[in-house]
Design a protein around this motif. Sequence first.
Motif, PDB file in Angstrom:
ATOM      1  N   GLY A 161      -3.776   5.974   0.400  1.00 63.86           N
ATOM      2  CA  GLY A 161      -4.553   5.810  -0.781  1.00 63.86           C
ATOM      3  C   GLY A 161      -5.440   6.739  -1.162  1.00 63.86           C
ATOM      4  O   GLY A 161      -5.985   7.446  -0.218  1.00 63.86           O
TER       5      GLY A 161
ATOM      6  N   ILE B 146      -8.752   3.093  -1.575  1.00 64.50           N
ATOM      7  CA  ILE B 146      -7.997   2.496  -2.466  1.00 64.50           C
ATOM      8  C   ILE B 146      -6.441   2.196  -2.226  1.00 64.50           C
ATOM      9  O   ILE B 146      -5.964   3.191  -1.916  1.00 64.50           O
ATOM     10  N   CYS B 147      -6.311   0.918  -2.038  1.00 60.30           N
ATOM     11  CA  CYS B 147      -4.992   0.744  -1.414  1.00 60.30           C
ATOM     12  C   CYS B 147      -3.836   0.974  -2.668  1.00 60.30           C
ATOM     13  O   CYS B 147      -3.906   0.900  -3.689  1.00 60.30           O
ATOM     14  N   PRO B 148      -3.026   1.990  -2.162  1.00 61.28           N
ATOM     15  CA  PRO B 148      -1.886   2.426  -2.836  1.00 61.28           C
ATOM     16  C   PRO B 148      -0.827   1.541  -3.320  1.00 61.28           C
ATOM     17  O   PRO B 148      -0.307   1.942  -4.733  1.00 61.28           O
TER      18      PRO B 148
ATOM     19  N   HIS C 165      -1.676  -2.058  -4.591  1.00 60.47           N
ATOM     20  CA  HIS C 165      -2.190  -2.934  -5.732  1.00 60.47           C
ATOM     21  C   HIS C 165      -3.663  -2.579  -6.021  1.00 60.47           C
ATOM     22  O   HIS C 165      -3.949  -3.402  -6.745  1.00 60.47           O
ATOM     23  N   GLY C 166      -4.203  -1.622  -5.550  1.00 60.73           N
ATOM     24  CA  GLY C 166      -5.493  -1.043  -5.975  1.00 60.73           C
ATOM     25  C   GLY C 166      -6.700  -1.676  -5.661  1.00 60.73           C
ATOM     26  O   GLY C 166      -7.819  -1.493  -5.994  1.00 60.73           O
TER      27      GLY C 166
ATOM     28  N   ARG D 296      -9.680  -2.117  -3.296  1.00 60.20           N
ATOM     29  CA  ARG D 296     -10.885  -1.282  -2.820  1.00 60.20           C
ATOM     30  C   ARG D 296     -11.559  -1.585  -1.616  1.00 60.20           C
ATOM     31  O   ARG D 296     -11.945  -2.951  -1.576  1.00 60.20           O
TER      32      ARG D 296
ATOM     33  N   THR E 244     -12.788  -5.282  -4.063  1.00 61.94           N
ATOM     34  CA  THR E 244     -12.475  -5.538  -5.099  1.00 61.94           C
ATOM     35  C   THR E 244     -11.057  -6.431  -5.010  1.00 61.94           C
ATOM     36  O   THR E 244     -10.260  -5.928  -4.050  1.00 61.94           O
TER      37      THR E 244
END
Length: 104
Positions: free
Chosen positions: A54, A62-64, A66-67, A69, A79
């Motif tokens: 990510g 940032i997780c690649p 589902h986004g 953080r 998040t």
Amino acid sequence: MSEWIDVVAESALPAGSRKVVVTPYAEIAVFNLDGEFFAIEDVCTHDGGELASGACEGDQIICPRHGARFCIRDGRSLTPPAYENIDTFPVRVENGMVQVDLDD
């Protein structure tokens, strides 16, 4: 008792870079943030996917998928959709090798 393992030569991990290493515990992502080293388990607590590929923004990964953080420094979930923190590991540099403590 500590179980320090060598993960990468300090010279092979310049500022702003990261490396995923396979350990007996798990896959661990090691980051160099402006000369400070940090290690996190390479697993998103939202769905179990990997994190290290990510994007990084400052000290956040940032997780690649589902986004979600996470803070690279302390593993905090920042998040949704992730609500659980990720595991972190102590890091040190000894004789030019970045080491991670798997027993902390």
